[in-house]
Design an enzyme around this catalytic site. Sequence first.
Site, short mmCIF file in Angstrom:
data_model
loop_
_atom_site.label_atom_id
_atom_site.label_comp_id
_atom_site.label_asym_id
_atom_site.label_seq_id
_atom_site.Cartn_x
_atom_site.Cartn_y
_atom_site.Cartn_z
N TYR A 1 137.05 24.07 103.72
CA TYR A 1 138.05 23.51 102.82
C TYR A 1 138.49 22.11 103.22
O TYR A 1 139.65 21.74 103.05
CB TYR A 1 139.28 24.45 102.71
CG TYR A 1 138.89 25.86 102.34
CD1 TYR A 1 138.40 26.14 101.07
CD2 TYR A 1 138.94 26.90 103.27
CE1 TYR A 1 137.99 27.42 100.73
CE2 TYR A 1 138.55 28.18 102.94
CZ TYR A 1 138.08 28.43 101.67
OH TYR A 1 137.67 29.70 101.34
N CYS B 1 147.55 4.93 100.11
CA CYS B 1 148.91 4.48 99.80
C CYS B 1 149.80 5.62 99.32
O CYS B 1 150.20 5.69 98.17
CB CYS B 1 148.86 3.39 98.75
SG CYS B 1 147.90 3.91 97.33
N GLU B 2 150.07 6.55 100.21
CA GLU B 2 150.96 7.69 99.95
C GLU B 2 151.62 8.03 101.28
O GLU B 2 150.93 8.10 102.31
CB GLU B 2 150.17 8.94 99.56
CG GLU B 2 149.28 8.81 98.37
CD GLU B 2 149.82 9.55 97.14
OE1 GLU B 2 150.88 10.20 97.24
OE2 GLU B 2 149.16 9.46 96.12
N GLU C 1 133.05 38.50 101.66
CA GLU C 1 132.89 37.10 101.20
C GLU C 1 133.58 36.12 102.13
O GLU C 1 134.54 35.46 101.74
CB GLU C 1 133.52 36.94 99.81
CG GLU C 1 133.03 37.86 98.76
CD GLU C 1 133.91 37.81 97.51
OE1 GLU C 1 135.04 37.29 97.56
OE2 GLU C 1 133.45 38.29 96.47
N PRO C 2 133.14 36.00 103.34
CA PRO C 2 133.82 35.10 104.26
C PRO C 2 133.47 33.64 103.99
O PRO C 2 132.33 33.31 103.68
CB PRO C 2 133.25 35.51 105.62
CG PRO C 2 131.86 35.96 105.28
CD PRO C 2 131.93 36.58 103.93
N GLY C 3 134.44 32.80 104.11
CA GLY C 3 134.20 31.36 104.02
C GLY C 3 134.63 30.73 105.33
O GLY C 3 133.84 30.40 106.21
N ARG C 4 135.95 30.63 105.48
CA ARG C 4 136.55 29.98 106.64
C ARG C 4 136.05 30.58 107.96
O ARG C 4 135.76 29.85 108.90
CB ARG C 4 138.07 30.15 106.55
CG ARG C 4 138.85 29.31 107.54
CD ARG C 4 140.33 29.70 107.53
NE ARG C 4 140.87 29.94 106.22
CZ ARG C 4 141.56 29.04 105.51
NH1 ARG C 4 141.79 27.85 105.99
NH2 ARG C 4 142.05 29.36 104.32
N GLY D 1 138.68 36.05 103.64
CA GLY D 1 140.06 35.93 104.12
C GLY D 1 140.27 35.98 105.61
O GLY D 1 141.36 35.64 106.08
N1 LLP Z 1 136.58 35.35 97.94
C1 LLP Z 1 137.46 34.90 97.03
C2 LLP Z 1 137.57 35.57 95.76
C3 LLP Z 1 138.26 33.78 97.33
O1 LLP Z 1 139.15 33.37 96.44
C4 LLP Z 1 138.13 33.14 98.58
C5 LLP Z 1 138.94 31.97 98.91
C6 LLP Z 1 137.18 33.64 99.49
C7 LLP Z 1 136.43 34.75 99.14
C8 LLP Z 1 136.96 33.03 100.84
O2 LLP Z 1 138.10 33.09 101.61
P1 LLP Z 1 138.05 32.72 103.16
O3 LLP Z 1 137.16 33.73 103.83
O4 LLP Z 1 137.52 31.36 103.28
O5 LLP Z 1 139.46 32.82 103.59
N2 LLP Z 1 141.87 25.69 100.30
C9 LLP Z 1 142.55 26.70 101.08
C10 LLP Z 1 141.83 28.03 101.03
C11 LLP Z 1 141.62 28.55 99.63
C12 LLP Z 1 140.91 29.86 99.62
C13 LLP Z 1 140.52 30.23 98.23
N3 LLP Z 1 139.78 31.45 98.12
C14 LLP Z 1 142.70 26.18 102.51
O6 LLP Z 1 142.34 25.04 102.78
O7 LLP Z 1 143.24 26.88 103.36
#
Ligand code: LLP
Length: 402
Positions: free
Chosen positions: A357, A328-329, A260-263, A226
């Site tokens: 994402y 086409c949107e 659990e970092p993604g972004r 997050g």
């Molecule tokens: N852990 C869980 C359980 C999650 O649901 C998520 C993201 C993460 C970790 C990683 O979150 P992050 O660190 O990346 O914020 N498609 C959307 C974002 C959806 C996030 C879903 N869950 C966007 O483009 O902003």
Amino acid sequence: MSINFKELAKKYDTPYYVYDFDYISEKYTELKTAFKARKSLIAYAVKANSNLSVIKHLANLGAGADCVSIGEVKRALKVGIAPYKIIFSGVGKIDSEIRQALELGILMINVESDAELNRVELIARELNLVARISIRVNPNIDPQTHPYISTGLHENKFGVDIDTAKRMYIQCKNSEHLEPTGIHLHIGSQLTQLEPIKESVKIVADLVRNLAAIKIELSFFDVGGGLGIIYDDEKLIDTNEYAQSILECLFGLDITVVCEPGRFIVGNAGTFVTKVLYEKVNGNKRFVIVDGAMNDLIRPSLYNAYHKIEVLNENKDISDCNLVGPVCESGDFFAKNIQLPKTEHNDIVAIYSAGAYCFTMASNYNTRGRVAEIAFENQEDRLIRRRETFENIISLEEEFIK
Ligand code: LLP
């Protein structure tokens, strides 16, 4: 030297994504170091960017993986992430996914409901295995982010409340096929406020203490992902303060922190590069049409998300326009009412903060092949996913034409 988008466009054509692997290393290390006072596992959220080379790069740095489908689990395993560093999350796991996750012996399954726990228990019994369980607690805290990516309130579908979680842990303790292993929370994505995270972690840490008092000892405290990034002018949570405030809440507990970092890891490592096809004016509205579209990068269309955009030309004649794709949107846009210079056919446009994402949410809408992905590491570029061809797109349908 920074990445030369024009050169890469010549070499690989457009549109493409390019990811700075050195930046990915930096962000991983920044977070890992912030938690250094304790045992920690940085389980990269594969959904953010699941390219095998990206996951492999993080695996080499020591990362684990947070996965939301068995497909993601298999991606993680494929690049050499050990099963004991893999977590499987998600509100709707399919029986076959649960079965495979148990057989593969991953670290733990993040369970999100009573019904799911029963299902996991049943499957573990059938397989005569013990399922390591972590329960996702919904702390009912408003994370103050976009409603579509907010997950920590009871009105969201995620996790269970504290009392339910407690009951579920007792069920685990009393079952021969369930082992209470971890606890999990994740209140939302693109978080820029520390306070809601602190509050949530505190609530969940109290639950861990209550559980310990009834002899349910957990080994992993998973704070979810997050952490926000800069798309525009956001003020970010300081990584050290973030880690510090989590560690403070866990004082006195002998527990490994999982994050659990993604972004945070990949978001600002990526750029989407597209080129100008045409300009047109409808009435007095100017449109710049590029070869990339919402099927390649849907965040502006879906969330009205802002991505910084730059036209790589020297033109000083700047005016208001919408930057749009060929789909086409009317929802196919990257930016509305943005100031851009006058463009020529083939001018290169960079759309920043596109590492998370973006490719993973791409589709074949309008029978457009998903674009190429490129890694940039040690000043060198290399292809990490080939551009999809027409043949790739139709390959699963062709044999069924009557
Ligand atoms: N852990 C869980 C359980 C999650 O649901 C998520 C993201 C993460 C970790 C990683 O979150 P992050 O660190 O990346 O914020 N498609 C959307 C974002 C959806 C996030 C879903 N869950 C966007 O483009 O902003």
